[in-house]
Structure formats: C-alpha cells, structure tokens
Design a protein around this motif. Structure first.
Motif, short mmCIF file in Angstrom:
data_model
loop_
_atom_site.label_atom_id
_atom_site.label_comp_id
_atom_site.label_asym_id
_atom_site.label_seq_id
_atom_site.Cartn_x
_atom_site.Cartn_y
_atom_site.Cartn_z
N MET A 130 -6.47 -2.59 4.60
CA MET A 130 -7.24 -2.21 3.42
C MET A 130 -6.93 -3.07 2.20
O MET A 130 -7.84 -3.62 1.59
N ILE A 131 -5.69 -3.19 1.83
CA ILE A 131 -5.33 -3.84 0.57
C ILE A 131 -5.45 -5.36 0.67
O ILE A 131 -6.04 -6.00 -0.20
N ARG A 132 -4.92 -5.95 1.72
CA ARG A 132 -4.93 -7.40 1.86
C ARG A 132 -6.35 -7.98 1.92
O ARG A 132 -6.64 -8.95 1.22
N MET A 192 -1.85 0.29 6.55
CA MET A 192 -2.80 0.41 5.45
C MET A 192 -2.88 -0.89 4.65
O MET A 192 -3.96 -1.31 4.24
N TYR A 193 -1.75 -1.54 4.44
CA TYR A 193 -1.74 -2.80 3.68
C TYR A 193 -2.57 -3.86 4.39
O TYR A 193 -3.41 -4.52 3.77
N PHE A 194 -2.34 -4.04 5.68
CA PHE A 194 -3.02 -5.11 6.41
C PHE A 194 -4.49 -4.80 6.68
O PHE A 194 -5.29 -5.72 6.87
N PHE A 210 2.26 2.63 6.12
CA PHE A 210 1.98 1.85 4.92
C PHE A 210 1.70 0.40 5.26
O PHE A 210 0.84 -0.23 4.64
N ALA A 211 2.42 -0.17 6.23
CA ALA A 211 2.15 -1.55 6.65
C ALA A 211 0.75 -1.65 7.24
O ALA A 211 0.00 -2.60 6.95
N GLN A 257 -9.07 -6.76 0.69
CA GLN A 257 -9.69 -6.57 -0.62
C GLN A 257 -9.21 -7.63 -1.61
O GLN A 257 -10.01 -8.19 -2.36
N LYS A 258 -7.93 -7.93 -1.60
CA LYS A 258 -7.40 -8.98 -2.48
C LYS A 258 -7.97 -10.34 -2.10
O LYS A 258 -8.25 -11.16 -2.98
N LYS A 259 -8.14 -10.57 -0.82
CA LYS A 259 -8.70 -11.84 -0.35
C LYS A 259 -10.14 -12.01 -0.84
O LYS A 259 -10.52 -13.08 -1.31
#
Length: 116
Positions: A41-43, A37-39, A34-35, A45-47
């Motif tokens: 994919m998610i981070r 995937m966060y770094f 999960f960490a 995209q938010k940026k």
C-alpha cells in the motif's frame, strides 16, 4: 504434599513460558503485517507520487495536457505552481489552473512519433 507443590510450580513455569512465546509470536506477526502493508500500500503510493511530481516538473510550453476534470488543452504559459492552458480551437479560451490539476502530459515530439 511436596509432590503437589512441585507439580503446581512446574505447571506455572510452563504457563509463563508459553505466555512469553505467545507475546513474541504476536510481535512477529505484527511486524509481518506492517511489512506486508508497507509493500502493498504505502510504497506503490509513494512511487506514483514521485512519478507525478516528475511529470509536473517537466511540463513545458506547447505540451498537450489532460486535466483531472477531463479537458484537453495546450500549455501556453508557466508560473511556479500555475499554468495557463488554452482549450479547443478557439484561441480566446485561456484558463489559469494549478499544476496539480494536470493528469497527463504529452510532448509535441511524442505526438509526432505517434502519428508517424
């Protein structure tokens, strides 16, 4: 007989300890996954989303824009979430559109620096 019971209870204790370690190991791997995937994919995209929101908040009258449909135009009026864009050399082609449809913004000062 006593030896057989002692061996089987020792084997059961080892199996329970190994099963407990397997569960802890699996939880650790899930946290790592999960960490990861966060770094990756998610981070990012938010940026990108914050960058686009900043760009849209700085749109001003007179800016040259590129829409998501590929049209170049000039902003001639701004409202809350709507802009009126003038396309081409014909001054009669003015179309209202949502700010979300703007993909790129080029300020007039940036264009002057680019030409020089």
């Amino acid at each position: 007989m006593y030896r057989i019971l002692a061996q089987s209870s020792t084997t059961a204790a080892n199996a329970n300890a190994a099963g407990g370690m397997g569960l802890v190991g699996m939880i650790v791997w899930l946290v790592v996954l999960f960490a990861f995937m966060y770094f990756l994919m998610i981070r990012p995209q938010k940026k990108e989303q914050k960058k686009k929101e900043l760009m849209l908040s700085e749109v001003a009258v007179g800016d040259s824009i590129l829409t998501t449909s590929g049209f170049y135009g000039t902003v001639i009026d701004l409202m809350d979430d709507t802009v009126i864009v003038e396309f081409g050399n014909n001054k009669n082609c003015r179309i209202p559109m949502q700010k979300a449809a703007i993909m790129e913004v080029e300020k007039p000062e940036d264009a002057a620096k680019k030409d020089a």
